[in-house]
Each structure stands twice: as C-alpha cells, then as structure tokens.
Design an enzyme around this catalytic site. Sequence first.
Site, mmCIF file in Angstrom:
data_model
loop_
_atom_site.group_PDB
_atom_site.id
_atom_site.type_symbol
_atom_site.label_atom_id
_atom_site.label_comp_id
_atom_site.label_asym_id
_atom_site.label_seq_id
_atom_site.Cartn_x
_atom_site.Cartn_y
_atom_site.Cartn_z
ATOM 1 N N ASN A 117 -0.936 -8.235 -1.953
ATOM 2 C CA ASN A 117 0.065 -8.601 -2.965
ATOM 3 C C ASN A 117 0.441 -7.458 -3.905
ATOM 4 O OD1 ASN A 117 -2.389 -8.707 -4.273
ATOM 5 N ND2 ASN A 117 -1.898 -10.515 -5.488
ATOM 6 N N TYR A 118 -0.445 -6.472 -4.032
ATOM 7 C CA TYR A 118 -0.109 -5.249 -4.790
ATOM 8 C C TYR A 118 -0.639 -4.061 -3.986
ATOM 9 C CZ TYR A 118 1.070 -7.585 -9.270
ATOM 10 O OH TYR A 118 1.656 -8.331 -10.275
ATOM 11 N N GLU A 147 -12.392 -7.781 -7.732
ATOM 12 C CA GLU A 147 -11.435 -8.709 -8.329
ATOM 13 C C GLU A 147 -11.116 -9.717 -7.238
ATOM 14 O OE1 GLU A 147 -7.576 -7.078 -9.142
ATOM 15 O OE2 GLU A 147 -6.785 -9.077 -9.504
ATOM 16 N N CYS A 162 -3.390 -13.225 -8.183
ATOM 17 C CA CYS A 162 -4.675 -13.832 -8.512
ATOM 18 C C CYS A 162 -4.653 -14.399 -9.917
ATOM 19 C CB CYS A 162 -5.802 -12.821 -8.348
ATOM 20 S SG CYS A 162 -5.578 -11.413 -9.402
HETATM 21 O O1 G3H Z 1 -3.291 -10.453 -7.839
HETATM 22 C C1 G3H Z 1 -4.012 -9.892 -8.652
HETATM 23 C C2 G3H Z 1 -3.454 -8.964 -9.637
HETATM 24 O O2 G3H Z 1 -4.469 -8.204 -10.245
HETATM 25 C C3 G3H Z 1 -2.629 -9.661 -10.666
HETATM 26 O O3 G3H Z 1 -1.988 -8.739 -11.454
HETATM 27 O O4 G3H Z 1 -1.396 -10.205 -13.379
HETATM 28 O O5 G3H Z 1 -0.323 -7.990 -13.083
HETATM 29 O O6 G3H Z 1 0.216 -9.868 -11.537
HETATM 30 P P1 G3H Z 1 -0.822 -9.234 -12.418
#
Ligand code: G3H
Length: 494
Positions: A169-170, A265, A299
Amino acid sequence: MPEETFTPLSDTQTPPTYRFFNGKEWVVSKSGKTTELKSPIDGEIVGKLQLVTHDEIDAVLEKAKQVQPLWEATPLHQRVKVMHLTADWIRHMEDYCTSLLMREIGKTTGDAKSEIVRTADLIDYIADEVISLRGETLDSDNFPGFEKGRTAIVEWVAHGVVVCIAPFNYPVNLSASKIVPALLMGNTVVFKPPTQGGISALHLAQLFIKAGLPEGVLSVVTGSGEEIGDYLVTHKHVNMVAFTGSSDVGVHIATKTGMIPLLFECGGNNPTLVLPDADMEPTAREIIKGGFSYSGQRCTAIKYVLGTQSTLDTLLPIILANMKDTVVMGDPRSPETKLVGPVISEAAAAKVQAAVDEAVKGGAEAVAGGHTKGNYVEPTLLKNVKPQMNVVATEVFGPVISFIPVASIDEAISIINTSTYGLQASVFTKDEGTGLVIAKKINVGTVQINGSPQRGPDHFPFMGVKHSGLGVQGVRYSLEAMSRLKSTVINKPS
Ligand code: G3H
C-alpha cells in the site's frame, strides 16, 4: 531521462521483465521463474518480477555482511549526502514515479503523488535529524558508593545487516522509511519489496544506487513471501528485521527469527469513539477521510465507529450527506474519482465482501454500498454492527466503516481494549479534557483527539501494541530503532 535512469532495471519487452539487484548490478535470477504483476485498475500486466533463489539470497547477504563495517566507518556526512541526493532524484522523477505507482497499485493521482513527495521530504528530514543524534558520557560518582574515575562512553552503533520488508500500500514510502534510517545508522540493507508495488519499489532502489551507494550496501531481492520470506528472515547473517504488513505475517516472522531486534508495523482496526458533544460536521468529514482514503487500504484506516444510539443516529445522515461530494468510486486515473478506487486484487475484494456479507447476515444493515464488482468494493457504511463480527474483529482492508451502538463510554473502551489490535484510535469531543481522560484508558499506540488515525506527520512516533506492531517508528525513533546503544567504560587504574 527516466528511460536512461531506469534502463538497467528491466528488459525492453512489453510487458517488461524486471531484474533484481544483487548489490552490484541488476540481474536475472537463475531460478528462471517470474511473477506477473497486474494493474488493479484494469488487469493489464505491468511487468514481471524475478523469483530469486536461496543461493542468490546467500550471496547477497554474504556481501552485505562483508561490506557493513566499511559502510559504518564511512563518514556520516557522506552517508547523509547520498540520502539527500536520493531525495533530489525522487523529486526529479516525481511524475514518472507517480504514474507508475498509480498504475501498479491503483492509487488516485493525488494519493500517488503525495506518497512520492512525502517520501522525498521524509528522506531529507531523516538525513537532517541523524546529524543531531548523539550518545553521552556518564561518570561513576553519580551513583552512591562509587568514586570518580570510571566513565561510560555510550554510543549508537549499527545492528549489522537489516532486512527491510515493505507492503503493497506504500511501496515507496514504507520502503524508504525503513531503508533510510537503517543505512544512515551504518547498517547494510537487504530489501524485499512487496510483490504488488514491487516495480515502484525497484525504481526507488535504483535512485539510491544512482545517488552513490557503494557496492553491497543495498540489495534488492524479489519473490513471494511464501517462497523466500522464511529463508531471508532466519538467515544467519541477518541482524534485524524491519517489516510492515499483516498481523498474521508479523506473528509468523516473530516466531521464526529468534533473538534479533524486530521493528514491525502490522494490522489495525482503528476505532473511533464519538461523544454526544462532538462537532458532527468535521467529525463526519474526518471519518469519511479516515475510512475511505486509498479505498480503506491503510493500516491506520478507520474501521469502526462507536457512539450512543442517538449520537450515531445524528452522525450517520451527516456522513451520508458529506459522502455525496467527497466519495466517488472509479478509475483512479480519472479526476472524477474521489478517495475510492479498486482494491489491490479480486481476491482481496472477495475477502472484504465476505466480511460485509457475514455482518449483514448477522443483522447489520448496509446504509451505503455493500456490494463488489470485480475488485471495486463500494464505499460501505454498516450500522448495527456487533464487535465480534469479522468487519470489526479482523482487519478488513477495504472501504468499509462499521457503526456499533454502545450504552456508555466504558462499554466503548472495553470493546476497543478487547481487540487483538492496538494501532490507533480516535476520540471526537468538544471537551479536550474529557478526550485526554478517555485516551489514557485506551490501549493503543496513538490516540487522536478530534482527528482520524494516521501515521503522519512522519516525525511523530508511530507504533502499535498487541498484534499491531513492535517497536517505534518515526524519524528519530526509527534511527534509534535501527541502531543499538553500546557502552565502553574507561576505568582509572588502581
Ligand atoms: O498502512 C500503513 C501506513 O503506515 C499508514 O500510513 O496513516 O500515512 O496512511 P498513513
């Protein structure tokens, strides 16, 4: 320029077959096997990734171990310079990387661009921060019964070889957030990108190399977690694992690695508690953004909202009204699309839909959405949900927000604290004092008062409890996690 910069990464076929980086050059694996990556937008094949062999992992780790002391001995200002140059390269390639990311993982243009820009800013920030990270000296006579004459020199030193595993997702940002602090603290890195998102991650790796990382300091191995994950994380040369991904995989890795530092994480199901006095318009907008950004595949996405029946009865129509302008599901490339595009695959969509169906069968009601077509899951609001339903009890990685009526704040806190997850939670109230009192009772990494759960700004500490994570990330916290304290004591000869 992009073509020239990224030439070594793949062949020139359509779709391209990408190589892996053995620390020195981009090569094809001896396995002869590749994995096809399809765009979640339209199913088009974006490219193929190598499945590396165990022998190739051995060679990469051998090299990483061998060069690590040299890299740690490299003056910090030189390591810092490489990171700033990487950030410059990322900015230079912003449009190219944005469109690649959009196509590969189905982010909207805005979300993809913001990931790229955020990554360049994050790298610069970490590289600036590391300069002020220092150890200390301690004198013996501070402690009762000890005379002067013994001095402890306490320094931050590298762990050694760090394996960094990033999620789909990132794939750029959550790769850089691990690789950069690890390298700056003098570790060498073996990077395993996600499979989906892997092409964007390979491009990021190429920019580190272009910026001047010496041979063997960073290598990139590709392949599915099932095929290479265990071999990689249990390898004798690995001194630390930094991972972002599901809680199930996190628990699995933790049971395999033994006594090495872990920085994890993992999943979250991020509750939101709305008190009757909350300002409902901004609360509704935060819940929409928190639940539906990148189709709920974060997440930190809001997964359920708790409030008294009358609070939810007031809130839900406001959310529905706000959604008309702010949530439009569609092709992420279209400017018409807002917040919700496809989820990463049809299998992922089916999993989300199964949880929604189970909730509806159990008595919940879909007041918005509730259906899936292919891998497009409608932005869904479910009311009358029970905490034990899978939409709440498990991490549903899609655009679904559940609403659970509660009789009291204590009941809400008890539901939150019973969860196996503990990443973030939000409390909405006009009375920040009450928010603080409630925050103290909630067992999660971070409580947001009057804001939706989120990791940023990236120098804030980011951590989860229970199955949501291990250790603390966020610029300085990541630098500290990617190193260890070492003490040398100078004793006065007696
Ligand atoms: O999906 C997990 C990421 O650490 C969430 O990051 O809150 O910037 O979208 P974010």
